[in-house]
Design an enzyme around this catalytic site. Sequence first.
Site, PDB file in Angstrom:
ATOM      1  N   GLU A  41      -4.392  -2.866   1.658  1.00  0.00           N
ATOM      2  CA  GLU A  41      -3.306  -2.059   2.220  1.00  0.00           C
ATOM      3  C   GLU A  41      -2.695  -1.142   1.168  1.00  0.00           C
ATOM      4  O   GLU A  41      -2.357   0.000   1.446  1.00  0.00           O
ATOM      5  CB  GLU A  41      -2.221  -2.957   2.829  1.00  0.00           C
ATOM      6  CG  GLU A  41      -2.642  -3.637   4.126  1.00  0.00           C
ATOM      7  CD  GLU A  41      -2.971  -2.650   5.237  1.00  0.00           C
ATOM      8  OE1 GLU A  41      -2.481  -1.509   5.190  1.00  0.00           O
ATOM      9  OE2 GLU A  41      -3.742  -3.011   6.142  1.00  0.00           O
ATOM     10  N   TYR A 124       6.038  -0.930   5.551  1.00  0.00           N
ATOM     11  CA  TYR A 124       4.716  -0.912   6.165  1.00  0.00           C
ATOM     12  C   TYR A 124       3.811  -2.013   5.597  1.00  0.00           C
ATOM     13  O   TYR A 124       3.201  -2.784   6.343  1.00  0.00           O
ATOM     14  CB  TYR A 124       4.044   0.466   5.991  1.00  0.00           C
ATOM     15  CG  TYR A 124       2.576   0.351   6.272  1.00  0.00           C
ATOM     16  CD1 TYR A 124       2.126   0.214   7.585  1.00  0.00           C
ATOM     17  CD2 TYR A 124       1.648   0.272   5.233  1.00  0.00           C
ATOM     18  CE1 TYR A 124       0.783   0.012   7.852  1.00  0.00           C
ATOM     19  CE2 TYR A 124       0.305   0.079   5.497  1.00  0.00           C
ATOM     20  CZ  TYR A 124      -0.115  -0.052   6.806  1.00  0.00           C
ATOM     21  OH  TYR A 124      -1.437  -0.264   7.074  1.00  0.00           O
ATOM     22  N   ASP A 142       2.358   2.795   9.871  1.00  0.00           N
ATOM     23  CA  ASP A 142       1.861   3.823   8.955  1.00  0.00           C
ATOM     24  C   ASP A 142       1.770   5.140   9.729  1.00  0.00           C
ATOM     25  O   ASP A 142       2.168   5.208  10.905  1.00  0.00           O
ATOM     26  CB  ASP A 142       0.511   3.404   8.348  1.00  0.00           C
ATOM     27  CG  ASP A 142      -0.618   3.441   9.371  1.00  0.00           C
ATOM     28  OD1 ASP A 142      -0.326   3.487  10.591  1.00  0.00           O
ATOM     29  OD2 ASP A 142      -1.795   3.421   8.961  1.00  0.00           O
TER      30      ASP A 142
END
Length: 379
Positions: A41, A124, A142
Amino acid sequence: MKKRRIHCPVMVEALMDWYDSHPRDLPWRKNRNPYWVWVSEIMAQQTRIQAVRPYFLRWMERFPTLEALANASEEDVLKLWQGLGYYARARHLHEAAYLVLEKHDGQIPHSYKQLQTLPGVGDYTAAAIASLAFGEREPALDGNALRVYSRLWQIEEKTESARMRANIRERALTVMPAERPGAWNEAVMDLGAEVCLPRTPHCSICPIVRHCKAFGTGNPGRLPLHRAQTEPRLAPVAVGILEQAENQYLMRRRPRQGLLGGLWEFPTVEIEPNQSLKQSLESLFAMLGFSVQIGVEEHRLVAGFSHLIWDMSVHRVYLKAGFDSAKNSLRWVSPPEWEKLAMGQPHRQIAAWLTPPPLFPDTDCSYNVNRHESRLHFS
Ligand code: SF4
């Protein structure tokens, strides 16, 4: 316990069916361990997925566990990140790994709220890790997800607004299935990445087209709304190449905070409006412990960042006096050793210019020896 009621179950089922039948073959999806999710991520922020793939594989080979990362040197971490950009992400990941080892007994925090206490983990990323690795119902918002949600519900507010994000989060929670919250987040992100594209959404193949309000307006590509972007600032920059005997070049480690933080460079300075290029370079080298004479411009390149464009003028500089060997941010480095240092793209390009044929065949910028000018852009 009362079962949570999910709104619009037909739409939810349609999207989950589409997700299950269109799996993206991404290496980090083979393992839902929190460390893998976290690294992938962070790497994927502001970066194309295809570019992330080789970096992720190399990373897991070199730092297969959180302990391995925490025990690595920052130099090694930055070197492995070299070329991926936004180097603060790598430094934060490294700091956070150390923190997890020291303060959390090596266990990555499980909850959305706790995850946000780690360096570099914002809304996020915390939501993505909490939902994908620990099954917490938290929408990961996102750019792809914000686009899909704002079109699905035709939300006419700018995505940069905190109120708009809070509004989307609240609505997303009403449709997020309790059994597979991580899969839901990935389904929304995948739809944004492959179907609900920024300029031209492929509505004809969209699994949730029947439920999409923006599609009903006939112009879904108008959404989401964004704040007007400011133009990147153009900054004149001087670079000094100081060479001593035996092909040794002076290199400096940039301060940890800020642009290209912690990376090695040929001494570089932004020219202040009230200073000449010569004054700026002389002051920089004086600060580093050298008295130098500035030569003519030998190379020119342009490097673009998200908020800034460097117009870089590269000069040889000649030593008149001095060297403060106590400065550990300085090093004399010969060309073969450059490959071992973590350097940003502009300085890798200068290194390539200094040592034809290029030492860095993976550098995606071309240069022309005759024109002594090159251009590159990255964020
Ligand atoms: Fe996006 Fe079109 Fe699907 Fe709506 S119908 S979510 S605009 S791809």
